[in-house]
Design a protein around this motif. Sequence first.
Motif, PDB file in Angstrom:
ATOM      1  N   PHE A 143       0.841  -1.198   0.000  1.00 22.62           N
ATOM      2  CA  PHE A 143       0.000   0.000   0.000  1.00 22.62           C
ATOM      3  C   PHE A 143       0.879   1.252   0.000  1.00 22.62           C
ATOM      4  O   PHE A 143       0.662   2.178  -0.794  1.00 22.62           O
ATOM      5  CB  PHE A 143      -0.918  -0.011   1.226  1.00 22.62           C
ATOM      6  CG  PHE A 143      -1.940   1.092   1.222  1.00 22.62           C
ATOM      7  CD1 PHE A 143      -3.211   0.874   0.702  1.00 22.62           C
ATOM      8  CD2 PHE A 143      -1.644   2.347   1.728  1.00 22.62           C
ATOM      9  CE1 PHE A 143      -4.165   1.889   0.688  1.00 22.62           C
ATOM     10  CE2 PHE A 143      -2.581   3.367   1.724  1.00 22.62           C
ATOM     11  CZ  PHE A 143      -3.850   3.138   1.194  1.00 22.62           C
ATOM     12  N   ALA A 144       1.884   1.289   0.896  1.00 26.33           N
ATOM     13  CA  ALA A 144       2.778   2.446   0.983  1.00 26.33           C
ATOM     14  C   ALA A 144       3.580   2.611  -0.297  1.00 26.33           C
ATOM     15  O   ALA A 144       3.727   3.720  -0.829  1.00 26.33           O
ATOM     16  CB  ALA A 144       3.710   2.299   2.183  1.00 26.33           C
ATOM     17  N   GLU A 145       4.115   1.508  -0.803  1.00 25.69           N
ATOM     18  CA  GLU A 145       4.916   1.569  -2.031  1.00 25.69           C
ATOM     19  C   GLU A 145       4.067   2.033  -3.210  1.00 25.69           C
ATOM     20  O   GLU A 145       4.505   2.854  -4.026  1.00 25.69           O
ATOM     21  CB  GLU A 145       5.525   0.203  -2.316  1.00 25.69           C
ATOM     22  CG  GLU A 145       6.596  -0.204  -1.314  1.00 25.69           C
ATOM     23  CD  GLU A 145       7.095  -1.615  -1.518  1.00 25.69           C
ATOM     24  OE1 GLU A 145       8.212  -1.911  -1.067  1.00 25.69           O
ATOM     25  OE2 GLU A 145       6.363  -2.435  -2.139  1.00 25.69           O
ATOM     26  N   GLY A 146       2.848   1.508  -3.311  1.00 24.60           N
ATOM     27  CA  GLY A 146       1.961   1.907  -4.400  1.00 24.60           C
ATOM     28  C   GLY A 146       1.553   3.368  -4.301  1.00 24.60           C
ATOM     29  O   GLY A 146       1.488   4.074  -5.315  1.00 24.60           O
ATOM     30  N   ALA A 147       1.278   3.828  -3.085  1.00 20.84           N
ATOM     31  CA  ALA A 147       0.885   5.223  -2.890  1.00 20.84           C
ATOM     32  C   ALA A 147       1.996   6.174  -3.302  1.00 20.84           C
ATOM     33  O   ALA A 147       1.761   7.177  -3.989  1.00 20.84           O
ATOM     34  CB  ALA A 147       0.503   5.446  -1.428  1.00 20.84           C
ATOM     35  N   ILE A 148       3.238   5.874  -2.889  1.00 23.19           N
ATOM     36  CA  ILE A 148       4.360   6.738  -3.242  1.00 23.19           C
ATOM     37  C   ILE A 148       4.621   6.694  -4.746  1.00 23.19           C
ATOM     38  O   ILE A 148       4.865   7.730  -5.382  1.00 23.19           O
ATOM     39  CB  ILE A 148       5.625   6.318  -2.470  1.00 23.19           C
ATOM     40  CG1 ILE A 148       5.458   6.660  -0.991  1.00 23.19           C
ATOM     41  CG2 ILE A 148       6.861   7.000  -3.025  1.00 23.19           C
ATOM     42  CD1 ILE A 148       5.283   8.138  -0.711  1.00 23.19           C
ATOM     43  N   ARG A 149       4.563   5.497  -5.340  1.00 19.74           N
ATOM     44  CA  ARG A 149       4.794   5.381  -6.776  1.00 19.74           C
ATOM     45  C   ARG A 149       3.759   6.190  -7.559  1.00 19.74           C
ATOM     46  O   ARG A 149       4.104   6.927  -8.490  1.00 19.74           O
ATOM     47  CB  ARG A 149       4.740   3.914  -7.179  1.00 19.74           C
ATOM     48  CG  ARG A 149       5.099   3.658  -8.630  1.00 19.74           C
ATOM     49  CD  ARG A 149       5.378   2.187  -8.880  1.00 19.74           C
ATOM     50  NE  ARG A 149       4.291   1.332  -8.416  1.00 19.74           N
ATOM     51  CZ  ARG A 149       4.368   0.512  -7.367  1.00 19.74           C
ATOM     52  NH1 ARG A 149       5.489   0.452  -6.648  1.00 19.74           N
ATOM     53  NH2 ARG A 149       3.336  -0.241  -7.013  1.00 19.74           N
ATOM     54  N   SER A 150       2.493   6.081  -7.162  1.00 17.84           N
ATOM     55  CA  SER A 150       1.433   6.821  -7.837  1.00 17.84           C
ATOM     56  C   SER A 150       1.607   8.322  -7.643  1.00 17.84           C
ATOM     57  O   SER A 150       1.438   9.104  -8.582  1.00 17.84           O
ATOM     58  CB  SER A 150       0.068   6.371  -7.303  1.00 17.84           C
ATOM     59  OG  SER A 150      -0.978   7.132  -7.862  1.00 17.84           O
ATOM     60  N   TRP A 151       1.967   8.716  -6.439  1.00 15.71           N
ATOM     61  CA  TRP A 151       2.147  10.142  -6.159  1.00 15.71           C
ATOM     62  C   TRP A 151       3.284  10.719  -6.987  1.00 15.71           C
ATOM     63  O   TRP A 151       3.167  11.802  -7.561  1.00 15.71           O
ATOM     64  CB  TRP A 151       2.429  10.331  -4.663  1.00 15.71           C
ATOM     65  CG  TRP A 151       2.517  11.757  -4.242  1.00 15.71           C
ATOM     66  CD1 TRP A 151       1.505  12.545  -3.772  1.00 15.71           C
ATOM     67  CD2 TRP A 151       3.687  12.582  -4.246  1.00 15.71           C
ATOM     68  NE1 TRP A 151       1.975  13.793  -3.473  1.00 15.71           N
ATOM     69  CE2 TRP A 151       3.305  13.843  -3.768  1.00 15.71           C
ATOM     70  CE3 TRP A 151       5.020  12.371  -4.599  1.00 15.71           C
ATOM     71  CZ2 TRP A 151       4.208  14.900  -3.633  1.00 15.71           C
ATOM     72  CZ3 TRP A 151       5.923  13.416  -4.483  1.00 15.71           C
ATOM     73  CH2 TRP A 151       5.512  14.667  -3.998  1.00 15.71           C
ATOM     74  N   MET A 152       4.392   9.990  -7.069  1.00 11.32           N
ATOM     75  CA  MET A 152       5.552  10.471  -7.830  1.00 11.32           C
ATOM     76  C   MET A 152       5.216  10.588  -9.319  1.00 11.32           C
ATOM     77  O   MET A 152       5.723  11.473 -10.017  1.00 11.32           O
ATOM     78  CB  MET A 152       6.730   9.516  -7.642  1.00 11.32           C
ATOM     79  CG  MET A 152       7.278   9.468  -6.230  1.00 11.32           C
ATOM     80  SD  MET A 152       8.169  10.965  -5.753  1.00 11.32           S
ATOM     81  CE  MET A 152       9.685  10.750  -6.702  1.00 11.32           C
ATOM     82  N   GLU A 153       4.360   9.706  -9.810  1.00  9.65           N
ATOM     83  CA  GLU A 153       4.025   9.708 -11.233  1.00  9.65           C
ATOM     84  C   GLU A 153       3.027  10.796 -11.596  1.00  9.65           C
ATOM     85  O   GLU A 153       3.022  11.282 -12.734  1.00  9.65           O
ATOM     86  CB  GLU A 153       3.450   8.348 -11.628  1.00  9.65           C
ATOM     87  CG  GLU A 153       4.480   7.216 -11.607  1.00  9.65           C
ATOM     88  CD  GLU A 153       3.843   5.857 -11.814  1.00  9.65           C
ATOM     89  OE1 GLU A 153       2.598   5.795 -11.834  1.00  9.65           O
ATOM     90  OE2 GLU A 153       4.585   4.861 -11.933  1.00  9.65           O
ATOM     91  N   THR A 154       2.173  11.183 -10.646  1.00  4.66           N
ATOM     92  CA  THR A 154       1.075  12.101 -10.974  1.00  4.66           C
ATOM     93  C   THR A 154       1.207  13.486 -10.369  1.00  4.66           C
ATOM     94  O   THR A 154       0.425  14.374 -10.695  1.00  4.66           O
ATOM     95  CB  THR A 154      -0.265  11.514 -10.500  1.00  4.66           C
ATOM     96  OG1 THR A 154      -0.232  11.345  -9.063  1.00  4.66           O
ATOM     97  CG2 THR A 154      -0.520  10.169 -11.151  1.00  4.66           C
ATOM     98  N   SER A 155       2.191  13.703  -9.494  1.00  7.24           N
ATOM     99  CA  SER A 155       2.249  14.972  -8.772  1.00  7.24           C
ATOM    100  C   SER A 155       2.714  16.127  -9.628  1.00  7.24           C
ATOM    101  O   SER A 155       2.466  17.288  -9.317  1.00  7.24           O
ATOM    102  CB  SER A 155       3.177  14.846  -7.554  1.00  7.24           C
ATOM    103  OG  SER A 155       4.486  14.498  -7.967  1.00  7.24           O
ATOM    104  N   GLY A 156       3.423  15.857 -10.714  1.00  5.95           N
ATOM    105  CA  GLY A 156       3.855  16.934 -11.595  1.00  5.95           C
ATOM    106  C   GLY A 156       5.074  17.640 -11.055  1.00  5.95           C
ATOM    107  O   GLY A 156       5.587  17.335  -9.985  1.00  5.95           O
ATOM    108  N   PRO A 157       5.580  18.625 -11.789  1.00  3.12           N
ATOM    109  CA  PRO A 157       6.796  19.326 -11.374  1.00  3.12           C
ATOM    110  C   PRO A 157       6.585  20.120 -10.097  1.00  3.12           C
ATOM    111  O   PRO A 157       5.507  20.660  -9.853  1.00  3.12           O
ATOM    112  CB  PRO A 157       7.101  20.243 -12.565  1.00  3.12           C
ATOM    113  CG  PRO A 157       5.772  20.449 -13.227  1.00  3.12           C
ATOM    114  CD  PRO A 157       5.034  19.165 -13.040  1.00  3.12           C
ATOM    115  N   ALA A 158       7.615  20.177  -9.289  1.00  2.00           N
ATOM    116  CA  ALA A 158       7.528  20.910  -8.028  1.00  2.00           C
ATOM    117  C   ALA A 158       7.609  22.399  -8.281  1.00  2.00           C
ATOM    118  O   ALA A 158       8.367  22.860  -9.129  1.00  2.00           O
ATOM    119  CB  ALA A 158       8.674  20.492  -7.105  1.00  2.00           C
ATOM    120  N   PRO A 159       6.804  23.217  -7.589  1.00  2.00           N
ATOM    121  CA  PRO A 159       6.873  24.664  -7.767  1.00  2.00           C
ATOM    122  C   PRO A 159       8.188  25.205  -7.229  1.00  2.00           C
ATOM    123  O   PRO A 159       8.696  24.765  -6.218  1.00  2.00           O
ATOM    124  CB  PRO A 159       5.684  25.170  -6.922  1.00  2.00           C
ATOM    125  CG  PRO A 159       5.468  24.109  -5.903  1.00  2.00           C
ATOM    126  CD  PRO A 159       5.814  22.818  -6.584  1.00  2.00           C
TER     127      PRO A 159
END
Length: 287
Positions: A187-203
């Motif tokens: 669950f943790a690994e999937g959440a981080i992987r999904s977040w990294m893929e969809t979060s977009g460039p950092a401001p």
Amino acid sequence: MPIQEAKRSDATRAALLCAARDEFAERGLAGARVDRIAEAAGCNKERIYGIFGSKDKLFDAVLIDALQEFTDVVDPLWKDGEVGAFVVRLYDYHREHPQLLRLLTWEGLHRGDDAHDIDDWRHGHYRRKILSAMAQFDTDDPFRAGMTTFLICAMPNWLNLVPQLRRLMLGDRAHDADAIKAVMVPFAEGAIRSWMETSGPAPAARTTGPDGAAGAERDDLVDDDTGPDVAAAAERLRRAQAEADAAKAALGAALRRANADGASANSLAKQVAGTVSRPVVLKLLSE
């Protein structure tokens, strides 16, 4: 101060910290009593005021001592970058050593968001943590790095902090640590992987700093001599961590040699008091 007197003073301080950790973890800042702490430590309660100044300052010392012990025992996420392995380390530590979470909970109940510090240790520790998280999660935004780390830690910590809710939600498997970790890790690994893929460039604009102050610049997170370059600061931290790891490995080898020659774990822990805690000595001896 004569050497023997200094050793007695250090021993008294260590005994008070140990006794106070039990007392504060069980009863909180308001419910703890200095006479019980002094009795458990085998000394006069005036020694508490003489060494620490007040019950509040003793609580501060106990909490930071527990945090330092935790950082000595639990390898940080950025050491290997494995989110799943990290949440397991965190979950297991707090399951086996519940006092730190209890102390942090009592602090929050009594003080809200006012985190007391000693010699800027806590602020420095979390500044380094955020810098490492920025490098780990490939972001220039300290808020994003801090929020990601906070959420990763929240999962295993919450499971340990509210056993009554865990029981209500998980029923007969509430204490099945293996089953819990089998769900938590992917669950943790999937959440981080999904977040990294969809979060977009950092401001890159100004953002909220780790201390909560609006408009804090990124270079507020590093010492003046490191400059605002996060990459350089992260590299400096990696070098320092590598040196610390090498020093700990050398200490572990020396401890194991001394133990093989007949020195007890207790005597070795006393020799390195103030450098690493007794649980760390036991961990190094078992490696």
